[in-house]
Scaffold this active site. Structure first.
Site, short mmCIF file in Angstrom:
data_model
loop_
_atom_site.label_atom_id
_atom_site.label_comp_id
_atom_site.label_asym_id
_atom_site.label_seq_id
_atom_site.Cartn_x
_atom_site.Cartn_y
_atom_site.Cartn_z
N ARG A 171 54.18 -18.32 33.54
CA ARG A 171 52.79 -18.69 33.89
C ARG A 171 51.92 -18.97 32.65
O ARG A 171 50.70 -18.79 32.68
CB ARG A 171 52.10 -17.62 34.74
CG ARG A 171 52.73 -17.40 36.08
CD ARG A 171 52.62 -18.65 36.97
NE ARG A 171 53.28 -18.38 38.22
CZ ARG A 171 54.59 -18.55 38.43
NH1 ARG A 171 55.35 -19.06 37.49
NH2 ARG A 171 55.12 -18.28 39.59
N SER A 251 48.96 -16.86 44.64
CA SER A 251 49.04 -15.49 44.11
C SER A 251 47.78 -15.21 43.30
O SER A 251 47.42 -15.99 42.42
CB SER A 251 50.25 -15.34 43.18
OG SER A 251 51.41 -15.69 43.88
N GLU A 349 45.62 -14.43 38.14
CA GLU A 349 46.23 -15.73 37.90
C GLU A 349 45.21 -16.88 37.95
O GLU A 349 45.21 -17.74 37.07
CB GLU A 349 47.37 -15.96 38.90
CG GLU A 349 48.24 -17.14 38.51
CD GLU A 349 49.41 -17.36 39.44
OE1 GLU A 349 50.29 -16.49 39.51
OE2 GLU A 349 49.43 -18.41 40.09
#
Ligand SMILES: Cc1cc2nc3c(=O)[nH]c(=O)nc-3n(C[C@H](O)[C@H](O)[C@H](O)COP(=O)(O)OP(=O)(O)OC[C@H]3O[C@@H](n4cnc5c(N)ncnc54)[C@H](O)[C@@H]3O)c2cc1C
Length: 355
Positions: A171, A251, A349
């Site tokens: 990520r 998420s 996130e």
């Protein structure tokens, strides 16, 4: 270039949350990007680059600067790398940053090209994918990106990054860490494998494919991408018109990476073996959803109009009319409970805009 004033941003986000942009413009070409960023610089305005708005939480006050929406379109006809010497070699797709990611995945699957079939159903634009190294179900774009073309806001020039130069990790990339906000991605080149086998690395996907093809034959790319979409839909992780469980940013927390020692401490707290994935020597990745559940949150838990999705603990959703402040209050409550029980701070996130 048509610059608008006080443009509501909520409709441009999958959360459906957020106040207006003081200024708003859509760029359809690299020239538009040069012009719009010049306009903002002359007025000393802050700049925010908007893709599909699927990984954002915009503040209730909105954004006091120029929001530049990336509208560059086009998929260059794929080319073999060395069609004569390497007929089986990968195909190169050059894709403009404003293309819808999922449309591109469908196109690749229809062309019989492997490499991104497990990333079906992820919302957002192509330009957003290198930013957080989008990944799911055993694949991430770091494995297929060959080159990223971008406009360098600091130097005022276009530049290109090889895969290694993008500094991809879980990520992460240079675009959301060390040089956050410096580059505007305008095109991404992906290397995909014509006639390649699908990636079946993720246990949940492997099980679903076994149900579909119990005789053990190799499933097609189409079957794999359709199965990923089905799994996603069941979790509210596919954007479906009218489904309240997908009014989210996917998420909300990253899966934390911890040491074997921390893992043992967590196991002692819950008196059972936590689920985990390998994450390099001496390290494991823990499902944030599991930590959240163990900290006492159940699916559907709500705080005002902000809630934990009824179908996936990792997604926070807007039940309708939620404010950004409500969403963050819920996130804080979850984070505090996880930290109190396990000593782990979860990392958000989605990107915060205008806070
Ligand atoms: C239902 C749902 C499911 C999801 N599932 C997943 C998943 O499985 N895996 C996963 O990794 N993500 C997932 N996401 C998150 C999201 O879809 C991805 O992160 C996506 O790549 C974001 O792209 P975007 O175009 O929407 O970016 P935005 O949300 O518009 O922007 C996100 C960040 O990227 C920057 N950015 C966007 N475009 C550019 C550009 N052209 N140049 C420079 N910076 C840019 C923005 O400035 C911002 O900082 C999910 C989201 C939702 C709503």
């Amino acid at each position: 270039m048509h610059i608008e004033e006080n443009k509501p941003l909520a409709p441009f986000t999958t959360f459906g949350i957020g106040g207006p942009a003081r200024w708003f413009v859509e760029a359809a070409s690299e020239d538009d990007i040069v012009e719009a960023t010049g306009w903002a610089r002359e007025r000393e305005l802050k700049l925010f680059v908007l893709g599909g708005g699927s990984n954002l939480l915009v503040s209730d006050a909105g954004f006091d600067g120029l929001v530049l929406r990336i509208g560059l379109k086009g998929i260059l006809a794929p080319r073999g790398t060395h069609p004569k010497t390497e007929p089986e070699g990968p195909w190169l797709y050059g894709v403009a940053a404003g293309e819808d990611w999922d449309h591109f995945v469908q196109r690749a699957v229809e062309d019989g090209c492997a490499g991104i079939e497990c990333l079906a159903g992820i919302p957002g634009t192509v330009g957003g994918t290198p930013v957080q190294n989008v990944g799911a179900y055993g694949q991430e774009v770091a494995s297929t990106i060959g080159l990223v073309r971008a406009f360098d806001l600091r130097e005022g020039v276009f530049c290109e990054f090889t895969n290694a130069e993008c500094q991809f990790a879980y990520r992460r990339s240079r675009f959301n860490t060390t040089e956050r906000g410096r580059y505007i991605v305008t095109r991404v080149d992906y290397y995909l494998r014509p006639g390649g086998a699908p990636t079946l690395r993720y246990a949940e996907l492997q099980r679903a494919m076994l149900d579909l093809a119990p005789e053990g034959r190799q499933p097609s790319l189409t079957e794999v991408s359709a199965t990923v979409r089905r799994i996603r839909a069941a979790k509210g992780m596919l954007l479906v018109e009218g489904d309240p469980d997908c009014r989210s940013a996917g998420s909300f927390f990253k899966n934390p990476v911890v040491s074997e020692e921390q893992l043992a401490q967590i196991a002692a707290v819950v008196d059972k073996e936590p689920p985990r994935f390998p994450a390099g020597p001496g390290q494991v990745k823990l499902p944030a959803a599991w930590l959240i559940e163990q900290a006492g949150f159940t699916k559907g838990y709500s705080l005002g109009a902000a809630a934990v999705s009824r179908r996936h603990t990792l997604a926070l959703v807007n039940l309708g009319g939620a404010s950004a402040a409500e969403l963050l209050a819920l996130a804080d409550q979850i984070n505090a409970a996880v930290e109190a029980r396990f000593g782990i701070q979860l990392e958000m996130e989605p990107v915060l805009v205008g806070f």
